[in-house]
Write a protein that holds these residues in place. Structure first.
Motif, PDB file in Angstrom:
ATOM      1  N   UNK A  47       0.851  -1.186   0.000  1.00 27.24           N
ATOM      2  CA  UNK A  47       0.000   0.000   0.000  1.00 27.24           C
ATOM      3  C   UNK A  47       0.884   1.232   0.000  1.00 27.24           C
ATOM      4  N   UNK A  48       0.578   2.154  -0.883  1.00 26.93           N
ATOM      5  CA  UNK A  48       1.273   3.434  -0.932  1.00 26.93           C
ATOM      6  C   UNK A  48       1.128   4.113   0.424  1.00 26.93           C
ATOM      7  N   UNK A  49       2.178   4.669   0.997  1.00 24.57           N
ATOM      8  CA  UNK A  49       2.072   5.304   2.304  1.00 24.57           C
ATOM      9  C   UNK A  49       0.953   6.335   2.396  1.00 24.57           C
ATOM     10  N   UNK A  50       0.732   7.104   1.361  1.00 29.40           N
ATOM     11  CA  UNK A  50      -0.327   8.113   1.402  1.00 29.40           C
ATOM     12  C   UNK A  50      -1.692   7.466   1.581  1.00 29.40           C
TER      13      UNK A  50
ATOM     14  N   UNK B  71      -7.373  -3.295  -1.282  1.00 28.63           N
ATOM     15  CA  UNK B  71      -8.335  -2.764  -2.238  1.00 28.63           C
ATOM     16  C   UNK B  71      -7.955  -1.353  -2.675  1.00 28.63           C
ATOM     17  N   UNK B  72      -7.564  -0.512  -1.715  1.00 28.58           N
ATOM     18  CA  UNK B  72      -7.129   0.844  -2.052  1.00 28.58           C
ATOM     19  C   UNK B  72      -5.929   0.780  -2.987  1.00 28.58           C
ATOM     20  N   UNK B  73      -5.005  -0.128  -2.701  1.00 26.97           N
ATOM     21  CA  UNK B  73      -3.827  -0.263  -3.552  1.00 26.97           C
ATOM     22  C   UNK B  73      -4.216  -0.660  -4.971  1.00 26.97           C
ATOM     23  N   UNK B  74      -5.164  -1.594  -5.104  1.00 29.23           N
ATOM     24  CA  UNK B  74      -5.618  -2.010  -6.428  1.00 29.23           C
ATOM     25  C   UNK B  74      -6.312  -0.880  -7.181  1.00 29.23           C
ATOM     26  N   UNK B  75      -7.194  -0.170  -6.496  1.00 30.12           N
ATOM     27  CA  UNK B  75      -7.967   0.894  -7.134  1.00 30.12           C
ATOM     28  C   UNK B  75      -7.061   2.039  -7.578  1.00 30.12           C
ATOM     29  N   UNK B  76      -6.029   2.319  -6.806  1.00 28.86           N
ATOM     30  CA  UNK B  76      -5.166   3.467  -7.107  1.00 28.86           C
ATOM     31  C   UNK B  76      -3.834   3.059  -7.740  1.00 28.86           C
TER      32      UNK B  76
ATOM     33  N   UNK C  51      -1.361  12.037  -7.065  1.00 28.49           N
ATOM     34  CA  UNK C  51      -2.793  11.780  -6.956  1.00 28.49           C
ATOM     35  C   UNK C  51      -3.119  11.044  -5.661  1.00 28.49           C
ATOM     36  N   UNK C  52      -2.285  10.076  -5.287  1.00 28.19           N
ATOM     37  CA  UNK C  52      -2.499   9.341  -4.039  1.00 28.19           C
ATOM     38  C   UNK C  52      -2.373  10.269  -2.838  1.00 28.19           C
ATOM     39  N   UNK C  53      -1.388  11.136  -2.865  1.00 26.48           N
ATOM     40  CA  UNK C  53      -1.237  12.103  -1.766  1.00 26.48           C
ATOM     41  C   UNK C  53      -2.438  13.042  -1.699  1.00 26.48           C
ATOM     42  N   UNK C  54      -2.950  13.440  -2.864  1.00 19.64           N
ATOM     43  CA  UNK C  54      -4.112  14.327  -2.900  1.00 19.64           C
ATOM     44  C   UNK C  54      -5.341  13.631  -2.319  1.00 19.64           C
TER      45      UNK C  54
ATOM     46  N   UNK D 244      -5.343  11.299  -0.049  1.00 22.00           N
ATOM     47  CA  UNK D 244      -5.121  11.259   1.396  1.00 22.00           C
ATOM     48  C   UNK D 244      -5.402  12.621   2.018  1.00 22.00           C
ATOM     49  N   UNK D 245      -4.932  13.679   1.368  1.00 26.04           N
ATOM     50  CA  UNK D 245      -5.150  15.030   1.895  1.00 26.04           C
ATOM     51  C   UNK D 245      -6.643  15.339   1.971  1.00 26.04           C
ATOM     52  N   UNK D 246      -7.376  14.992   0.921  1.00 30.16           N
ATOM     53  CA  UNK D 246      -8.805  15.281   0.902  1.00 30.16           C
ATOM     54  C   UNK D 246      -9.574  14.440   1.925  1.00 30.16           C
ATOM     55  N   UNK D 247      -9.187  13.186   2.093  1.00 28.84           N
ATOM     56  CA  UNK D 247      -9.851  12.355   3.105  1.00 28.84           C
ATOM     57  C   UNK D 247      -9.582  12.876   4.510  1.00 28.84           C
ATOM     58  N   UNK D 248      -8.354  13.315   4.747  1.00 29.98           N
ATOM     59  CA  UNK D 248      -8.022  13.904   6.048  1.00 29.98           C
ATOM     60  C   UNK D 248      -8.851  15.175   6.267  1.00 29.98           C
ATOM     61  N   UNK D 249      -8.934  16.014   5.239  1.00 27.99           N
ATOM     62  CA  UNK D 249      -9.718  17.246   5.335  1.00 27.99           C
ATOM     63  C   UNK D 249     -11.188  16.926   5.609  1.00 27.99           C
ATOM     64  N   UNK D 250     -11.709  15.934   4.924  1.00 26.79           N
ATOM     65  CA  UNK D 250     -13.095  15.506   5.132  1.00 26.79           C
ATOM     66  C   UNK D 250     -13.312  15.075   6.582  1.00 26.79           C
ATOM     67  N   UNK D 251     -12.440  14.212   7.094  1.00 30.07           N
ATOM     68  CA  UNK D 251     -12.573  13.733   8.472  1.00 30.07           C
ATOM     69  C   UNK D 251     -12.460  14.869   9.473  1.00 30.07           C
TER      70      UNK D 251
END
Length: 139
Positions: free
Chosen positions: A17-20, A100-105, A112-115, A117-124
């Protein structure tokens, strides 16, 4: 907890899994952990919602995923904690989600992966702000 109750092992292909993306998944893990450590406090929901939470906790206890324990501080309220089986099932679920996240991305760029993560963090953070809850929670 209903997902954990009906969870069945499946073979899902995946890789590292990508760290982001892992950061976003780790936040989800912390949400589940907060649930197991005291859901009423973690959610701050009203008593009407508490009945639904109680039913979910009861189902998780019946399934052997959570156990009731005395309040370590000596209070009258009962606390809950995950059982070994509950932690194992949660770990398995989180691993499958990461795969699953790794497969989808997989075809996404690191940016894009970092973005994501950033948006999910912002959402939470935005979801927790009205209740003045830090994110991620300091458990």
């Amino acid at each position: 907890m209903q997902r954990a109750h009906r969870h069945q092992q499946t073979d899902r292909p995946g890789g590292d899994v990508e760290p982001a993306c892992h950061d976003a998944d780790e936040q989800s893990y912390e949400q589940h952990r907060a649930l197991a450590q005291g859901i009423h406090h973690a959610t701050g929901e009203d008593a009407g919602h508490g009945r639904a939470i109680h039913r979910q906790l009861a189902a998780a206890i019946t399934a052997g995923l959570i156990e009731r324990i005395p309040d370590p501080a000596g209070g009258q309220a009962r606390k809950h904690r995950p059982t070994a089986e509950g932690l194992a099932r949660l770990s398995s679920e989180m691993r499958l989600r990461s795969e699953t996240i790794d497969l989808v991305t997989a075809a996404w760029s690191p940016d894009d992966r970092r973005e994501l993560t950033r948006l999910l963090r912002k959402y939470n953070e935005s979801m927790e702000a009205p209740r003045e809850q830090p994110w991620p929670r300091p458990y």
